[in-house]
Write an enzyme that holds these catalytic residues in place. Structure first.
Site, PDB file in Angstrom:
ATOM      1  N   ASP A 267       0.898  -1.198  -0.003  1.00 32.71           N
ATOM      2  CA  ASP A 267       0.083  -0.064   0.047  1.00 32.71           C
ATOM      3  C   ASP A 267       0.947   1.147   0.003  1.00 32.71           C
ATOM      4  O   ASP A 267       1.935   1.178   0.789  1.00 32.71           O
ATOM      5  CB  ASP A 267      -0.950  -0.060   1.268  1.00 32.71           C
TER       6      ASP A 267
ATOM      7  N   GLU B  87       6.359  19.105 -20.414  1.00 36.00           N
ATOM      8  CA  GLU B  87       5.136  18.629 -21.022  1.00 36.00           C
ATOM      9  C   GLU B  87       4.390  19.464 -21.435  1.00 36.00           C
ATOM     10  O   GLU B  87       3.634  19.278 -22.526  1.00 36.00           O
ATOM     11  CB  GLU B  87       4.686  17.518 -20.221  1.00 36.00           C
TER      12      GLU B  87
ATOM     13  N   ASP C 122      -0.661  11.322 -15.290  1.00 39.13           N
ATOM     14  CA  ASP C 122      -0.789  12.675 -15.503  1.00 39.13           C
ATOM     15  C   ASP C 122      -2.162  13.175 -14.880  1.00 39.13           C
ATOM     16  O   ASP C 122      -3.128  12.793 -15.662  1.00 39.13           O
ATOM     17  CB  ASP C 122      -0.388  12.967 -16.862  1.00 39.13           C
TER      18      ASP C 122
ATOM     19  N   HIS D 259      -4.884  24.075 -14.866  1.00 39.18           N
ATOM     20  CA  HIS D 259      -3.855  25.173 -15.814  1.00 39.18           C
ATOM     21  C   HIS D 259      -4.144  26.573 -15.219  1.00 39.18           C
ATOM     22  O   HIS D 259      -4.067  27.416 -15.793  1.00 39.18           O
ATOM     23  CB  HIS D 259      -4.239  25.408 -17.270  1.00 39.18           C
TER      24      HIS D 259
ATOM     25  N   ASP E   6      -5.106   8.681  -3.446  1.00 38.60           N
ATOM     26  CA  ASP E   6      -4.545   7.388  -2.632  1.00 38.60           C
ATOM     27  C   ASP E   6      -4.735   6.165  -3.389  1.00 38.60           C
ATOM     28  O   ASP E   6      -3.896   5.330  -3.742  1.00 38.60           O
ATOM     29  CB  ASP E   6      -5.559   7.469  -1.436  1.00 38.60           C
TER      30      ASP E   6
HETATM   31  N1  TRP Z   1      -1.376  16.418 -20.269  1.00 35.27           N
HETATM   32  C1  TRP Z   1      -2.406  17.626 -20.125  1.00 35.27           C
HETATM   33  C2  TRP Z   1      -1.895  18.471 -19.315  1.00 35.27           C
HETATM   34  O1  TRP Z   1      -0.774  18.383 -18.568  1.00 35.27           O
HETATM   35  C3  TRP Z   1      -3.634  17.014 -19.247  1.00 35.27           C
HETATM   36  C4  TRP Z   1      -4.393  16.184 -20.025  1.00 35.27           C
HETATM   37  C5  TRP Z   1      -5.726  16.300 -20.815  1.00 35.27           C
HETATM   38  C6  TRP Z   1      -4.360  14.818 -19.974  1.00 35.27           C
HETATM   39  N2  TRP Z   1      -5.938  15.117 -21.344  1.00 35.27           N
HETATM   40  C7  TRP Z   1      -5.427  14.328 -20.764  1.00 35.27           C
HETATM   41  C8  TRP Z   1      -3.486  13.860 -19.633  1.00 35.27           C
HETATM   42  C9  TRP Z   1      -5.318  12.569 -21.130  1.00 35.27           C
HETATM   43  C10 TRP Z   1      -3.551  12.501 -19.764  1.00 35.27           C
HETATM   44  C11 TRP Z   1      -4.529  12.004 -20.459  1.00 35.27           C
HETATM   45  O2  TRP Z   1      -2.206  19.564 -19.315  1.00 35.27           O
HETATM   46 ZN    ZN Z   2      -0.991  20.264 -17.766  1.00 35.99          ZN
END
Ligand code: TRP
Ligand code: ZN
Ligand code: CA
Length: 446
Positions: free
Chosen positions: A52, A180, A209, A296, A311
């Protein structure tokens, strides 16, 4: 055998379990617990289950990212000091845990960017399982959900691998990507700089992400079917419904890997898209509102996190890393049983110091460690044997022309034909007069 004058009687044979806390060891010694929880030896261990992942630890990393942003103009964006500070923080944790870390530099928009790569030593380097998260934020905020959340979960998974002494069959590599937010710049740079041989050694890439969105959904990437199944099965076993991720295929760092032909997968709890009423029914949260209203923007702070989602997704990440790399868990130390009582060695003559081993099932390991601490004025006099519970003996040391003093060393014995539990003895013979000494302590590590 003569009883030499001045021989101190042994204190009671004591044992401790190196892998357990002193409190539990004390409780065991006092007979308070009937069932013991001895970890299996490496030879006997079944495929290991992921631990965990402690939410507290993941949140602590998010706090650090917030602190870093606060101290660096409110963000952790590419080319800004908050990004470099984030890299240094993550790298420090990994280095301390025993990872081999590398900073890969690139230039974008006239400024230096960094990917942080961490390799866990061991495993088949021809079969690499990678996991990654982008560590940069947008310039408008601290980026705690996007993507402190994935960065912290991948970091804590890597640290859990180290804590468990996990020895996977595959080689594990973890990555924190730069830039990114400017178009998958760091991950694309990494993939483009792999030779085709190196690329072909990567068996899979797992991407994390945004995994703590405040109005969370549970989305699994619909890419490599084997990876997807590992994630889906984990959520299904917990009774948590999932959906396929559709908010933007190719919008994160798995895309360059996928384009290069590497099997990919990942988790996501939603960005700017609005949660439907059907989704609110099954997941809770608020219908008609974005999964992440602070996506954002400057309110993407530590307050912008759904801890339950964070979690669950952290645990699911660790589960996938363990499951997809298989292997066994060896505790950093085995169970240790020792006798710290002093035993005078007759000059000449023989003495035995017992160690009573309990709570272990089956046989002793093929690499039983025998730690010996004998104080003596001329060790060439000494013959040392390990005696198993059934009386069979293993020669550890012969006498000879060695004028050094003391024997303080660890021997490794193939004891796999011996029952582990029972009374073991260290037998020490002094075969020449004049020089003398005593067994100070000795121990068995299973
Ligand atoms: N990667 C995008 C970012 O960092 C966020 C995002 C939008 C995303 N759609 C996604 C991440 C689908 C993973 C899958 O702003
Ligand atoms: Zn982003
Ligand atoms: Ca002697």
């Amino acid at each position: 055998m003569p009883t030499p004058a001045g021989r101190r009687l042994p204190r009671r044979s004591s044992f401790r379990r190196a892998v357990l806390g002193a409190g539990l060891a004390g409780a065991l010694a006092a007979g308070l617990l009937t069932a013991t929880t001895a970890p299996a030896t490496a030879e006997a261990a079944p495929a290991a289950a992921a631990p965990d992942i402690p939410l507290t630890n993941v949140k602590a990393h998010l706090s650090q990212f917030q602190t870093i942003a606060n101290a660096n103009g409110g963000n952790r964006a590419h080319g800004r000091p908050g990004y470099r500070a984030s890299v240094d923080y993550v790298r420090g944790k990994l280095d301390a845990a025993g990872y081999t870390t590398t900073l890969q530099q690139f230039t974008y928009n006239g400024t230096t960017g960094y990917n942080l790569i961490a390799d866990w030593p061991g495993g088949d380097t021809g079969a690499v399982l990678m996991s990654g998260a982008h560590l940069d934020s947008v310039s408008s905020g601290a980026g705690i959900n996007d993507n402190g959340s994935g960065s912290a979960a991948v970091l804590e998974t890597a640290l859990a691998v180290a804590r468990a002494g996990y020895q996977p069959d595959k080689h594990l590599r973890f990555a924190w990507w730069g830039a990114e937010e400017l178009g998958l710049v760091g991950s694309r740079h990494y993939v483009n700089n792999l030779s085709s041989t190196e690329r072909s050694k990567i068996d899979g890439y797992l991407n994390f992400d945004m995994i703590g969105s405040p109005n969370a959904g549970y989305f699994v990437y619909d890419d490599d079917p084997a990876i997807e199944k590992v994630f889906k099965d984990w959520f299904a076993a917990k009774g948590i419904p999932t959906e396929i991720e559709t908010e933007g295929d190719g919008r994160s760092d798995h895309a360059p890997f996928k384009s290069a032909g590497v099997p990919v997968g990942g988790l996501f709890t939603g960005a700017g898209r609005v949660k439907t009423s059907a989704q609110a029914q099954k997941w809770g949260g608020t219908a008609g509102q974005s999964f992440d209203r602070c996506y954002h923007s400057s309110c993407d702070t530590t307050a912008n996190i759904n801890e339950t989602a964070l979690d669950r997704n952290s645990d699911a990440a660790a589960h996938a890393v363990w499951t997809l790399s298989s292997g066994t868990t060896t505790p950093p130390d085995g169970d240790v049983f020792e006798n710290t009582g002093d035993y005078q060695i007759p000059d000449p003559g023989t003495v035995e110091s017992p160690v009573s081993v309990s709570g272990l099932s089956g046989n002793a390991p093929g690499d039983l460690e025998v730690g010996v601490d004998i104080k003596h004025t001329y060790r060439g006099d000494l013959v040392i044997d390990l005696v198993a519970p059934d009386g069979s003996s293993y020669r550890l040391k012969n006498s000879g022309w060695d004028s050094g003093d003391d024997v303080i060393t660890t021997y490794t014995v193939n004891a796999s034909s011996e029952t582990a539990s029972g009374t073991w003895k260290l037998r020490v013979q002094d075969v020449y007069r004049t020089d003398s000494g005593y067994i100070d302590s000795w121990r068995l590590t299973f």
